[in-house]
Design an enzyme around this catalytic site. Structure first.
Site, PDB file in Angstrom:
ATOM      1  N   ALA A  66       0.833  -1.206   0.000  1.00  0.00           N
ATOM      2  CA  ALA A  66       0.000   0.000   0.000  1.00  0.00           C
ATOM      3  C   ALA A  66       0.866   1.253   0.000  1.00  0.00           C
ATOM      4  O   ALA A  66       0.474   2.296  -0.526  1.00  0.00           O
ATOM      5  CB  ALA A  66      -0.921  -0.006   1.214  1.00  0.00           C
ATOM      6  N   GLU A  75      12.188  -9.644 -10.290  1.00  0.00           N
ATOM      7  CA  GLU A  75      13.599  -9.978 -10.501  1.00  0.00           C
ATOM      8  C   GLU A  75      14.386  -9.919  -9.200  1.00  0.00           C
ATOM      9  O   GLU A  75      15.229 -10.764  -8.933  1.00  0.00           O
ATOM     10  CB  GLU A  75      14.228  -9.013 -11.522  1.00  0.00           C
ATOM     11  CG  GLU A  75      13.672  -9.144 -12.925  1.00  0.00           C
ATOM     12  CD  GLU A  75      12.446  -8.271 -13.178  1.00  0.00           C
ATOM     13  OE1 GLU A  75      11.708  -7.951 -12.209  1.00  0.00           O
ATOM     14  OE2 GLU A  75      12.229  -7.905 -14.340  1.00  0.00           O
TER      15      GLU A  75
END
Ligand code: THU
Length: 161
Positions: A66, A75
């Site tokens: 959030a 990655e």
């Protein structure tokens, strides 16, 4: 004054079907991994799978928050997991795939700048190039022989000596 040019060679395939069986399977696994990402804010689901030199695979997916900047790309989730589960084992290849909020997954996406910097350090640390397979569920596929090719003029530990 001299002018210099930066360029590199990479492979382009017309579709996942044109890849060899191992690469196709890794890309498919990356696509499936994107389904377990936590992306309730961007609705952009990214999956990455690494094949290590010991033959093992490790997955990562983007994990949002959030508080948006707290989110982590697939990655870097993957690289942290690989480094924790198999410390010191080089990565041979990483496949990266995705789908967006309308389910589209038809072109290669490439790692963001922070992930490129992280990939470069991983390659240097383990002394092994990391090959990248970039593509969606359909459409063109890019195969980059070495991650550091994606980051010209890189800043590394060498620059601090
Ligand atoms: N994202 C990745 O996980 N990898 C990339 O290569 C590009 C972007 C994520 C970060 C964020 O959760 C979402 O995709 C939208 O930027």
């Amino acid at each position: 004054m001299n002018q210099e040019q930066y360029s590199f060679l990479f492979e382009v395939y017309d579709s996942p079907d044109a890849l060899n069986a191992d690469d196709r399977a890794l890309l498919q696994q990356a696509y499936e991994t994107s389904a377990i990402s936590y992306a309730p804010y961007s609705h952009f689901h990214v999956g990455a799978v690494a094949k290590l030199t010991n033959g093992k695979t490790i997955v990562g997916s983007n994990q949002e928050n959030a508080s948006y900047p707290v989110g982590i790309c697939a990655e870097r989730v993957l690289l942290s997991a690989a480094s924790s589960v198999y410390p010191g084992v080089p990565i041979e290849t990483i496949a990266i795939s995705y789908y967006n909020e309308s389910g589209k997954s038809d072109r290669p996406i490439s790692p963001c700048g922070i992930c490129r910097q992280t990939l470069v350090e991983y390659e240097r640390r383990l002394g092994h190039p990391i090959r990248l397979i970039l593509g969606g569920r359909e459409g063109k596929i890019y195969v980059i022989p070495q991650s550091s090719l994606l980051l010209p003029f890189q800043f590394t530990d060498e620059d601090m000596k």
